[in-house]
Design a protein around this motif. Structure first.
Motif, PDB file in Angstrom:
ATOM      1  N   THR A  97       0.854  -1.170   0.000  1.00 61.50           N
ATOM      2  CA  THR A  97       0.000   0.000   0.000  1.00 61.50           C
ATOM      3  C   THR A  97       0.896   1.228   0.000  1.00 61.50           C
ATOM      4  O   THR A  97       1.851   1.304   0.780  1.00 61.50           O
ATOM      5  CB  THR A  97      -0.922   0.018   1.232  1.00 61.50           C
ATOM      6  N   THR A 139      -4.123   1.162  -2.153  1.00 62.25           N
ATOM      7  CA  THR A 139      -3.726  -0.220  -1.934  1.00 62.25           C
ATOM      8  C   THR A 139      -3.267  -0.861  -3.231  1.00 62.25           C
ATOM      9  O   THR A 139      -3.374  -0.283  -4.309  1.00 62.25           O
ATOM     10  CB  THR A 139      -4.877  -1.037  -1.338  1.00 62.25           C
ATOM     11  N   SER A 140      -2.778  -2.102  -3.107  1.00 67.43           N
ATOM     12  CA  SER A 140      -2.392  -2.854  -4.299  1.00 67.43           C
ATOM     13  C   SER A 140      -3.588  -3.102  -5.206  1.00 67.43           C
ATOM     14  O   SER A 140      -3.419  -3.245  -6.417  1.00 67.43           O
ATOM     15  CB  SER A 140      -1.742  -4.181  -3.909  1.00 67.43           C
ATOM     16  N   GLU A 157       1.651  -5.153   2.642  1.00 66.48           N
ATOM     17  CA  GLU A 157       0.313  -5.601   2.986  1.00 66.48           C
ATOM     18  C   GLU A 157       0.284  -6.963   3.671  1.00 66.48           C
ATOM     19  O   GLU A 157      -0.749  -7.346   4.223  1.00 66.48           O
ATOM     20  CB  GLU A 157      -0.573  -5.620   1.734  1.00 66.48           C
TER      21      GLU A 157
END
Length: 118
Positions: free
Chosen positions: A33, A52-53, A100
């Motif tokens: 993230t 975020t991803s 994450e």
């Protein structure tokens, strides 16, 4: 860990725009993230925006509708587009990477000064 380098800071007039960039290297960028934080003199560092991803985003109330965070995983870049800048946006802006999976793995850039003034 990820190595982060910010660029794009500078002096801008109220109401103007600025785009910050953060270049990442040295790790698996896609599972982090990414966030932009800022710190003004005498103040605590605060979250401005994160992504975020999966490209879910979060913004501080003070910047909603004015700032946009985005990422380019292929180029390992994170951007913060800042529009309608106000004097209270003046701060040092830091890029952050948060793994994450390994939740205590954090990396910080060196910071970029943003000054909003006439």
């Amino acid at each position: 860990q990820v190595q982060l380098v910010e660029s794009g800071g500078g002096l801008v007039q109220p109401g103007g725009s600025l785009r910050l960039s953060c270049a990442a290297s040295g790790s698996i960028f896609s599972i982090y993230t990414m966030g932009w934080y800022r710190q003004a003199p005498g103040k605590q560092r605060e979250l401005v925006a994160s992504i975020t991803s999966g490209r879910s985003t979060n913004y501080a109330d003070s910047v909603k509708g004015r700032f946009t965070i985005s990422r380019d995983n292929a180029q390992k870049l994170v951007y913060l587009q800042m529009n309608g800048l106000k004097p209270e946006d003046t701060a040092v802006y830091y890029c952050n990477a948060h793994h994450e999976v390994v939740r205590d793995r954090h990396c910080w850039g060196q910071g970029a000064q943003v000054t909003v003034s006439s």
